[in-house]
Design a protein around this motif. Structure first.
Motif, PDB file in Angstrom:
ATOM      1  N   LEU A 159      -6.531  42.464 -47.038  1.00  0.00           N
ATOM      2  CA  LEU A 159      -6.394  43.858 -47.488  1.00  0.00           C
ATOM      3  C   LEU A 159      -6.742  44.835 -46.353  1.00  0.00           C
ATOM      4  CD1 LEU A 159      -8.024  43.676 -51.041  1.00  0.00           C
ATOM      5  CD2 LEU A 159      -5.664  44.286 -50.548  1.00  0.00           C
ATOM      6  N   PHE A 160      -7.779  44.482 -45.616  1.00  0.00           N
ATOM      7  CA  PHE A 160      -8.264  45.352 -44.533  1.00  0.00           C
ATOM      8  C   PHE A 160      -7.193  45.505 -43.440  1.00  0.00           C
ATOM      9  CE2 PHE A 160     -10.738  45.860 -40.534  1.00  0.00           C
ATOM     10  CZ  PHE A 160     -11.375  47.061 -40.828  1.00  0.00           C
ATOM     11  N   TYR A 161      -6.614  44.376 -43.022  1.00  0.00           N
ATOM     12  CA  TYR A 161      -5.618  44.476 -41.950  1.00  0.00           C
ATOM     13  C   TYR A 161      -4.279  45.001 -42.456  1.00  0.00           C
ATOM     14  CZ  TYR A 161      -8.761  42.888 -38.417  1.00  0.00           C
ATOM     15  OH  TYR A 161      -9.803  42.843 -37.535  1.00  0.00           O
ATOM     16  N   LYS A 162      -4.035  44.798 -43.738  1.00  0.00           N
ATOM     17  CA  LYS A 162      -2.827  45.388 -44.328  1.00  0.00           C
ATOM     18  C   LYS A 162      -2.959  46.919 -44.296  1.00  0.00           C
ATOM     19  CE  LYS A 162      -0.355  45.594 -48.637  1.00  0.00           C
ATOM     20  NZ  LYS A 162      -0.818  45.868 -49.972  1.00  0.00           N
ATOM     21  N   ALA A 163      -4.156  47.391 -44.637  1.00  0.00           N
ATOM     22  CA  ALA A 163      -4.411  48.833 -44.597  1.00  0.00           C
ATOM     23  C   ALA A 163      -4.225  49.373 -43.177  1.00  0.00           C
ATOM     24  CB  ALA A 163      -5.830  49.108 -45.091  1.00  0.00           C
ATOM     25  N   HIS A 164      -4.702  48.594 -42.193  1.00  0.00           N
ATOM     26  CA  HIS A 164      -4.539  49.030 -40.798  1.00  0.00           C
ATOM     27  C   HIS A 164      -3.081  49.044 -40.371  1.00  0.00           C
ATOM     28  CE1 HIS A 164      -8.423  49.983 -39.219  1.00  0.00           C
ATOM     29  NE2 HIS A 164      -8.949  48.954 -39.854  1.00  0.00           N
ATOM     30  N   CYS A 165      -2.299  48.132 -40.940  1.00  0.00           N
ATOM     31  CA  CYS A 165      -0.857  48.140 -40.619  1.00  0.00           C
ATOM     32  C   CYS A 165      -0.265  49.480 -41.057  1.00  0.00           C
ATOM     33  CB  CYS A 165      -0.142  46.998 -41.352  1.00  0.00           C
ATOM     34  SG  CYS A 165      -0.518  45.379 -40.685  1.00  0.00           S
ATOM     35  N   SER A 166      -0.571  49.886 -42.306  1.00  0.00           N
ATOM     36  CA  SER A 166      -0.046  51.162 -42.812  1.00  0.00           C
ATOM     37  C   SER A 166      -0.578  52.320 -41.961  1.00  0.00           C
ATOM     38  CB  SER A 166      -0.474  51.367 -44.267  1.00  0.00           C
ATOM     39  OG  SER A 166       0.008  50.312 -45.054  1.00  0.00           O
ATOM     40  N   ASP A 177      -4.895  54.054 -49.899  1.00  0.00           N
ATOM     41  CA  ASP A 177      -4.912  53.211 -51.116  1.00  0.00           C
ATOM     42  C   ASP A 177      -5.410  51.806 -50.789  1.00  0.00           C
ATOM     43  OD1 ASP A 177      -3.948  55.372 -52.437  1.00  0.00           O
ATOM     44  OD2 ASP A 177      -1.848  54.691 -52.477  1.00  0.00           O
ATOM     45  N   ASP A 178      -4.929  51.252 -49.663  1.00  0.00           N
ATOM     46  CA  ASP A 178      -5.327  49.887 -49.292  1.00  0.00           C
ATOM     47  C   ASP A 178      -6.802  49.826 -48.886  1.00  0.00           C
ATOM     48  OD1 ASP A 178      -2.830  48.896 -49.828  1.00  0.00           O
ATOM     49  OD2 ASP A 178      -2.100  49.071 -47.769  1.00  0.00           O
ATOM     50  N   PHE A 179      -7.253  50.826 -48.134  1.00  0.00           N
ATOM     51  CA  PHE A 179      -8.665  50.830 -47.740  1.00  0.00           C
ATOM     52  C   PHE A 179      -9.573  50.956 -48.972  1.00  0.00           C
ATOM     53  CE2 PHE A 179      -7.304  52.145 -43.311  1.00  0.00           C
ATOM     54  CZ  PHE A 179      -7.821  51.031 -42.683  1.00  0.00           C
ATOM     55  N   LYS A 180      -9.091  51.699 -49.975  1.00  0.00           N
ATOM     56  CA  LYS A 180      -9.885  51.836 -51.213  1.00  0.00           C
ATOM     57  C   LYS A 180     -10.067  50.472 -51.883  1.00  0.00           C
ATOM     58  CE  LYS A 180      -9.221  56.676 -52.432  1.00  0.00           C
ATOM     59  NZ  LYS A 180      -8.378  57.649 -53.115  1.00  0.00           N
ATOM     60  N   SER A 181      -9.026  49.628 -51.815  1.00  0.00           N
ATOM     61  CA  SER A 181      -9.140  48.280 -52.396  1.00  0.00           C
ATOM     62  C   SER A 181     -10.190  47.466 -51.640  1.00  0.00           C
ATOM     63  CB  SER A 181      -7.799  47.525 -52.311  1.00  0.00           C
ATOM     64  OG  SER A 181      -6.778  48.308 -52.810  1.00  0.00           O
ATOM     65  N   VAL A 182     -10.289  47.693 -50.328  1.00  0.00           N
ATOM     66  CA  VAL A 182     -11.294  46.980 -49.530  1.00  0.00           C
ATOM     67  C   VAL A 182     -12.689  47.451 -49.949  1.00  0.00           C
ATOM     68  CG1 VAL A 182     -12.132  46.478 -47.200  1.00  0.00           C
ATOM     69  CG2 VAL A 182      -9.685  46.794 -47.585  1.00  0.00           C
ATOM     70  N   GLU A 191     -17.854  50.210 -44.774  1.00  0.00           N
ATOM     71  CA  GLU A 191     -18.075  51.454 -44.017  1.00  0.00           C
ATOM     72  C   GLU A 191     -16.906  51.754 -43.081  1.00  0.00           C
ATOM     73  OE1 GLU A 191     -21.993  51.534 -42.165  1.00  0.00           O
ATOM     74  OE2 GLU A 191     -22.592  52.878 -43.798  1.00  0.00           O
ATOM     75  N   THR A 192     -16.373  50.688 -42.486  1.00  0.00           N
ATOM     76  CA  THR A 192     -15.223  50.893 -41.590  1.00  0.00           C
ATOM     77  C   THR A 192     -14.052  51.469 -42.391  1.00  0.00           C
ATOM     78  OG1 THR A 192     -15.987  48.949 -40.406  1.00  0.00           O
ATOM     79  CG2 THR A 192     -13.801  49.740 -39.832  1.00  0.00           C
ATOM     80  N   SER A 193     -13.873  50.941 -43.596  1.00  0.00           N
ATOM     81  CA  SER A 193     -12.772  51.433 -44.438  1.00  0.00           C
ATOM     82  C   SER A 193     -12.993  52.897 -44.813  1.00  0.00           C
ATOM     83  CB  SER A 193     -12.655  50.577 -45.708  1.00  0.00           C
ATOM     84  OG  SER A 193     -12.351  49.260 -45.353  1.00  0.00           O
ATOM     85  N   GLU A 194     -14.244  53.262 -45.091  1.00  0.00           N
ATOM     86  CA  GLU A 194     -14.542  54.674 -45.440  1.00  0.00           C
ATOM     87  C   GLU A 194     -14.183  55.594 -44.265  1.00  0.00           C
ATOM     88  OE1 GLU A 194     -18.227  53.770 -48.525  1.00  0.00           O
ATOM     89  OE2 GLU A 194     -18.665  54.221 -46.424  1.00  0.00           O
ATOM     90  N   TRP A 195     -14.511  55.134 -43.060  1.00  0.00           N
ATOM     91  CA  TRP A 195     -14.211  55.909 -41.854  1.00  0.00           C
ATOM     92  C   TRP A 195     -12.696  56.071 -41.686  1.00  0.00           C
ATOM     93  CZ3 TRP A 195     -15.030  59.344 -38.430  1.00  0.00           C
ATOM     94  CH2 TRP A 195     -14.514  59.300 -37.131  1.00  0.00           C
ATOM     95  N   TYR A 196     -11.967  54.997 -41.894  1.00  0.00           N
ATOM     96  CA  TYR A 196     -10.508  55.082 -41.711  1.00  0.00           C
ATOM     97  C   TYR A 196      -9.832  55.889 -42.819  1.00  0.00           C
ATOM     98  CZ  TYR A 196     -10.260  52.483 -37.435  1.00  0.00           C
ATOM     99  OH  TYR A 196     -10.374  52.129 -36.107  1.00  0.00           O
ATOM    100  N   ILE A 197     -10.424  55.872 -44.005  1.00  0.00           N
ATOM    101  CA  ILE A 197      -9.885  56.727 -45.084  1.00  0.00           C
ATOM    102  C   ILE A 197     -10.021  58.194 -44.658  1.00  0.00           C
ATOM    103  CG2 ILE A 197     -10.393  57.629 -47.412  1.00  0.00           C
ATOM    104  CD1 ILE A 197     -10.839  54.790 -48.341  1.00  0.00           C
ATOM    105  N   LEU A 198     -11.173  58.492 -44.080  1.00  0.00           N
ATOM    106  CA  LEU A 198     -11.419  59.863 -43.628  1.00  0.00           C
ATOM    107  C   LEU A 198     -10.426  60.242 -42.511  1.00  0.00           C
ATOM    108  CD1 LEU A 198     -13.084  62.398 -43.843  1.00  0.00           C
ATOM    109  CD2 LEU A 198     -14.825  61.366 -42.406  1.00  0.00           C
ATOM    110  N   HIS A 225     -24.423  57.281 -42.058  1.00  0.00           N
ATOM    111  CA  HIS A 225     -23.265  56.380 -42.129  1.00  0.00           C
ATOM    112  C   HIS A 225     -23.093  55.629 -40.802  1.00  0.00           C
ATOM    113  CE1 HIS A 225     -19.062  55.117 -42.662  1.00  0.00           C
ATOM    114  NE2 HIS A 225     -19.297  55.253 -43.966  1.00  0.00           N
ATOM    115  N   GLY A 226     -22.618  54.432 -40.855  1.00  0.00           N
ATOM    116  CA  GLY A 226     -22.409  53.616 -39.654  1.00  0.00           C
ATOM    117  C   GLY A 226     -21.459  54.268 -38.651  1.00  0.00           C
TER     118      GLY A 226
END
Lengths: 242, 183
Positions: A159-166, A177-182, A191-198, A225-226
């Motif tokens: 899920l994490f790398y799929k989110a990064h693909c998008s 949406d994908d980072f939220k699933s992570v 925390e990394t996903s929260e940063w990338y959502i931002l 936050h990290g």
């Protein structure tokens, strides 16, 4: 008991189901002898095993062909080549205008949007060939193929790398949406996903200070936050690039 | 250069791996599309079925059972795939939780021989052979080639020599396996 060449021929005919009626009764008679039956069963097992292992080798070749095809770059037709050239020109002109209208610090901002490195290759993917292949595509910047391979998976890494693909494809809403699933999985990538959502939300809001994403960036910069240091650095760059 | 069906058949029979690979990759999408839709099976299972069908096609070509293709390789492969999928489904439906009563089993010396052979576990057999023996035995038992063809491929003087070589290889492998435990 040692079998003769004739015995083996009879067994081969049995194996290929080519026995005549006379040969069938001859073999049935021979099999009355337990020593012959035992040895015959071993030869039959050898025939079957040779065939099974040859088939396995052939299938292994087929898997290699599949692998080679996946790694081969796409060959484009004549029209597609023209489209490719046109797309490259559009990108170059667009990039020129973008750079012309922005200050140098924008380049530094774009560094926040560089592809997240693949950190899984050595650690966990040895046995997961789909994930391994997807990450190979990710490393090769073939985000579309990588994302296709990861579609439907629910494990955190996928899920994490799929989110990064998008994210790398500029499809920020999908990435969010994908980072939220992570994040829902509360694992190590939270925390990394929260940063990338931002980061994705900032892009969608065009870094507008009146938007919530900008306020969230300010909040993150002054939090524990990290990614608070990165948030502070980005905030500073956005201020100086105005 | 695109080969005709006839040329493809000849090249595969001659052992041209590039042509075999191209055929494998070319026919795969159509097969996967048809079979996965018709039998509603996931991609991984469908790929396994495709590889089984392709192996079957390959051995039928090498053994001479397919000497000409009147339709197309796609059609042949989809036909094999359908049969294999139906057989798998049938076997699954026929699975019986308990043992069959004795009177329902056809206990002939030949069925007993096959049952006994299945119980023997002799894995890694190809690794025990030298390259020539591997070629000869694989050609005969898997690709079902004739002794004449094997002699030609191996550069033997004739089918009698190929037959002798096969027998020697088989005996050698049988002796090597003696040092291993048989079930």
């Amino acid at each position: 008991m040692e079998l003769t060449e004739k015995h083996i021929e009879l067994l081969e005919k049995q194996y290929f189901q080519q026995l005549s009626d006379a040969e069938l009764s001859e073999l049935a008679q021979l099999l009355e002898d337990p020593a012959f039956a035992e040895e015959a069963s071993r030869y039959l097992a050898i025939f079957e095993r040779i065939s099974a292992e040859s088939k396995a080798e052939l299938k292994s070749n087929m898997n290699t062909w599949e692998e080679m095809q996946r790694k081969r770059p796409l060959r484009l037709s004549g029209n597609m080549q023209l489209l490719k050239v046109a797309a490259v020109l559009v990108v170059i002109v667009g990039a020129f205008l973008y750079v012309f209208n922005r200050s140098n610090s924008t380049n530094e901002i774009s560094s926040f949007y560089e592809a997240f490195p693949n950190r899984l290759m050595v650690r966990t993917v040895d046995t997961d060939t789909v994930l391994s292949q997807a990450l190979y595509n990710y490393d090769s910047k073939d985000y579309i193929e990588a994302r296709t391979m990861l579609n439907g998976r629910t494990d955190e890494s996928a899920l994490f790398y799929k989110a990064h693909c998008s994210f790398n494809l500029g499809e920020y809403q999908q990435a969010i949406d994908d980072f939220k699933s992570v994040i829902d999985l509360s694992g190590p990538w939270k925390e990394t996903s929260e940063w990338y959502i931002l980061l994705a939300q900032l892009q969608l809001d065009d870094f507008n200070p009146s938007k919530n994403s900008y306020k969230n960036l300010q909040a993150m910069a002054s939090s524990n936050h990290g990614y608070s240091n990165e948030a502070a650095r980005l905030l500073e760059l956005l201020r100086t690039s105005k | 250069m695109k080969l005709s069906t006839e040329e493809t058949l000849v090249k595969i029979k001659q052992g041209d791996e590039t042509v075999l690979k191209d055929l494998y990759l070319h026919t795969k999408p159509k097969f996967m599309g048809y079979i996965s839709k018709e039998f509603n099976i996931p991609t991984e299972a469908c790929l396994d079925l495709y590889q089984d069908s392709f192996s079957l096609l390959y051995t039928k070509i090498t053994s001479g059972q397919i000497a000409q293709v009147t339709s197309s390789f796609d059609t042949l492969l989809i036909g094999f795939g359908r049969n294999l999928a139906r057989n798998t489904l049938r076997k699954r439906q026929e699975e019986y939780p308990g043992e069959l009563p004795d009177q329902m089993l056809d206990h002939t010396p030949l069925t007993r021989l096959e049952e006994k052979a299945k119980k023997h576990r002799v894995e890694g057999i190809l690794k025990l052979m030298g390259p020539d023996c591997k070629k000869v035995l694989t050609a005969f038992y898997f690709f079902q080639k004739s002794m004449k063809e094997i002699a030609l491929e191996m550069g033997y003087s004739g089918s009698a020599m190929a037959k002798k070589k096969k027998y020697q290889c088989l005996k050698a492998i049988r002796t090597k396996l003696d040092s291993k435990s048989w079930n």
